[in-house]
Design an enzyme around this catalytic site. Structure first.
Site, PDB file in Angstrom:
ATOM      1  N   LYS A   1      -3.563   4.886   6.171  1.00  0.00           N
ATOM      2  CA  LYS A   1      -3.791   5.165   7.595  1.00  0.00           C
ATOM      3  C   LYS A   1      -3.305   6.579   7.891  1.00  0.00           C
ATOM      4  CE  LYS A   1      -2.647   1.696  10.317  1.00  0.00           C
ATOM      5  NZ  LYS A   1      -1.676   0.979   9.526  1.00  0.00           N
TER       6      LYS A   1
ATOM      7  N   CYS B   1      -5.223 -17.477  13.397  1.00  0.00           N
ATOM      8  CA  CYS B   1      -4.850 -16.688  14.573  1.00  0.00           C
ATOM      9  C   CYS B   1      -4.933 -17.570  15.813  1.00  0.00           C
ATOM     10  CB  CYS B   1      -5.808 -15.511  14.756  1.00  0.00           C
ATOM     11  SG  CYS B   1      -5.837 -14.374  13.365  1.00  0.00           S
TER      12      CYS B   1
ATOM     13  N   ARG C   1     -10.125  -8.017   9.512  1.00  0.00           N
ATOM     14  CA  ARG C   1      -9.932  -9.051   8.473  1.00  0.00           C
ATOM     15  C   ARG C   1     -10.764 -10.294   8.791  1.00  0.00           C
ATOM     16  NH1 ARG C   1      -3.940  -7.788   8.399  1.00  0.00           N
ATOM     17  NH2 ARG C   1      -3.801  -6.161   6.808  1.00  0.00           N
TER      18      ARG C   1
ATOM     19  N   ASP D   1      -7.788   4.075   9.519  1.00  0.00           N
ATOM     20  CA  ASP D   1      -7.544   3.528   8.193  1.00  0.00           C
ATOM     21  C   ASP D   1      -8.710   3.979   7.336  1.00  0.00           C
ATOM     22  OD1 ASP D   1      -5.562   1.801   6.895  1.00  0.00           O
ATOM     23  OD2 ASP D   1      -5.551   0.760   8.832  1.00  0.00           O
TER      24      ASP D   1
ATOM     25  N   ASP E   1     -12.377  -0.269  12.533  1.00  0.00           N
ATOM     26  CA  ASP E   1     -12.701  -0.305  11.108  1.00  0.00           C
ATOM     27  C   ASP E   1     -14.144  -0.752  10.897  1.00  0.00           C
ATOM     28  OD1 ASP E   1     -10.087   0.410  10.069  1.00  0.00           O
ATOM     29  OD2 ASP E   1      -9.436  -1.502  10.938  1.00  0.00           O
TER      30      ASP E   1
ATOM     31  N   CYS F   1     -10.816 -12.187  17.241  1.00  0.00           N
ATOM     32  CA  CYS F   1     -11.370 -11.003  17.898  1.00  0.00           C
ATOM     33  C   CYS F   1     -12.676 -10.638  17.196  1.00  0.00           C
ATOM     34  CB  CYS F   1     -10.368  -9.865  17.820  1.00  0.00           C
ATOM     35  SG  CYS F   1      -8.696 -10.405  18.290  1.00  0.00           S
TER      36      CYS F   1
ATOM     37  N   CYS G   1     -12.542  -7.856  14.479  1.00  0.00           N
ATOM     38  CA  CYS G   1     -11.409  -7.934  13.548  1.00  0.00           C
ATOM     39  C   CYS G   1     -11.737  -7.332  12.176  1.00  0.00           C
ATOM     40  CB  CYS G   1     -11.001  -9.389  13.376  1.00  0.00           C
ATOM     41  SG  CYS G   1      -9.706  -9.616  12.140  1.00  0.00           S
TER      42      CYS G   1
ATOM     43  N   ARG H   1       0.821  -1.203   0.000  1.00  0.00           N
ATOM     44  CA  ARG H   1       0.000   0.000   0.000  1.00  0.00           C
ATOM     45  C   ARG H   1       0.860   1.260   0.000  1.00  0.00           C
ATOM     46  NH1 ARG H   1      -4.949  -0.761   2.264  1.00  0.00           N
ATOM     47  NH2 ARG H   1      -4.019  -2.354   3.586  1.00  0.00           N
ATOM     48  N   TYR H   2       2.010   1.195   0.652  1.00  0.00           N
ATOM     49  CA  TYR H   2       2.902   2.348   0.759  1.00  0.00           C
ATOM     50  C   TYR H   2       4.223   1.991   0.066  1.00  0.00           C
ATOM     51  CZ  TYR H   2      -0.344   3.130   4.639  1.00  0.00           C
ATOM     52  OH  TYR H   2      -1.469   3.273   5.396  1.00  0.00           O
TER      53      TYR H   2
ATOM     54  N   ARG I   1       7.080  -0.024   2.262  1.00  0.00           N
ATOM     55  CA  ARG I   1       6.793  -1.175   3.128  1.00  0.00           C
ATOM     56  C   ARG I   1       5.713  -2.071   2.531  1.00  0.00           C
ATOM     57  NH1 ARG I   1       3.817   3.400   6.359  1.00  0.00           N
ATOM     58  NH2 ARG I   1       5.013   4.519   4.826  1.00  0.00           N
TER      59      ARG I   1
END
Ligand code: SF4
Length: 351
Positions: free
Chosen positions: A321, A109, A118, A314, A277, A113, A116, A96-97, A100
């Site tokens: 972000k 996981c 995702r 985000d 999000d 959560c 979450c 995205r950037y 990085r």
């Protein structure tokens, strides 16, 4: 993906075990199993042990125990709220950037959560990268000389067997233009028993390795979790934290102050406080942006800069972000009006 009936059986078993543990009422088993058929469910023992009060009112339970409200989608919620797919040139990479990338070797996981972002990509049935896909992802990083930081994310990269993790860290270690390997994980909180010598050895690298711990409430940091975190810092791996501002979990200044002080006391630098999000079925966790900004303003005068994370949003759709305040500056003729932590206004001239 595993056939749905098998998944239904597994989620029914998990929901029953939550009832046996007293985390949900017996008459909620079917509702919880229905949610867990859509969104993955796991409450590992080390986190279940951190649930201190009646589960209905507990800030740890609220993060982990499914609620029927998760089956209600709000119109403005998204399947991929931060737009990972739009920035994914190949499976396992999100770029995205310019400097990085995210490298996502697994989509499982240690804990799932309820908020979450995702949640529609992660779960026990999600396939990890196949060896050829991982090789292609590493080739992508190798062939893009502008990539300076690789963020191992997922899922949770620390659920990988140490030998597999070591192979990835070692491969990144041979890429000259990579300077930093950053790992995002909830494993030291959810399954601290996985923080073994072998895991720590797998992270040894000539590159700078940072671990960003996902933790939302001081209650998650029990003795086992603190010991696990301490093992990273003792191994020379700096720890940062990221938290999500969650309604009913940590959305008051006192709770956040305690969280950030506790983290810092355990050598974990608060890094990000995420505005939640717009993932589907997560409305019960969101609060207005103005409330988050007010909380951060309240903390400014109470906590040292070392204990202050950056409050970030985000931008839905994959636009990146950004810090979302609060702001202490307003433009004024010939300069600025600056607000101090107590709310007093002061003129600042640039000349
Ligand atoms: S550990 Fe991270 S990726 Fe996994 S469910 Fe929780 S928030 Fe999502």
């Amino acid at each position: 993906m595993t056939a749905l009936p098998a998944r239904r059986k597994r989620t029914a078993r998990t929901a029953t075990s939550l009832a046996e543990a007293g985390l949900i009422a017996k008459d909620a088993i079917d509702r919880v199993a229905a949610v867990a058929t859509r969104y993955a469910l796991a409450v590992p023992p080390a986190l279940a042990a951190r649930i201190a009060t009646d589960a209905a009112a507990d800030p740890v339970a609220r993060q982990l125990v499914p609620d029927a409200a998760e089956l209600i989608d709000s119109p403005d919620e998204l399947q991929d709220p931060i737009g990972d797919a739009a920035h994914s040139p190949l499976r396992g990479i999100v770029h995205r950037y310019p400097d990085r990338v995210l490298l996502q070797p697994v989509s499982t996981c240690a804990v799932y959560c309820r908020y979450c972002f995702r949640r529609e990509q992660v779960g026990p049935d999600a396939a990890p990268l196949r060896p050829a896909e991982l090789a292609a992802a590493l080739d992508y990083i190798r062939s893009h000389s502008g990539i300076w930081e690789v963020i191992l994310s997922g899922g949770d990269p620390l659920v990988l067997a140490p030998a597999k993790l070591k192979a990835i860290v070692d491969a990144l270690g041979t890429i000259d233009h990579v300077g930093v390997i950053r790992i995002h994980s909830r494993v030291p909180i959810a399954t601290p028993e996985r923080v073994t010598d072998a895991l720590l050895d797998s992270l040894r690298s000539d590159k700078a390795v940072y671990l960003v711990l996902h933790v939302n409430h001081a209650q998650e940091l029990g003795p086992d979790q603190v010991t696990a975190c301490r093992r990273f810092t003792d191994a020379g791996i700096p720890l940062l934290s990221q938290s999500v501002l969650l309604r009913g979990v940590n959305d008051d200044a006192g709770t956040l102050e305690t969280l950030f002080r506790t983290l810092l006391r355990h050598r974990i630098k608060p890094y990000y406080l995420h505005h939640p999000d717009r993932a589907r079925g997560t409305a019960r966790f969101r609060q207005p942006l103005a409330q988050g900004r007010a909380l951060m303003r309240a903390l400014r005068g109470r906590l040292s800069g070392l204990a202050q994370p950056t409050y970030v949003l985000d931008i839905p759709g994959g636009f990146g972000k950004v810090p979302v305040g609060p702001d202490y500056l307003t433009e004024a003729p010939g300069g600025w009006t600056v607000e101090d932590p107590a709310g007093g206004a002061h003129v600042y001239r640039d000349d």
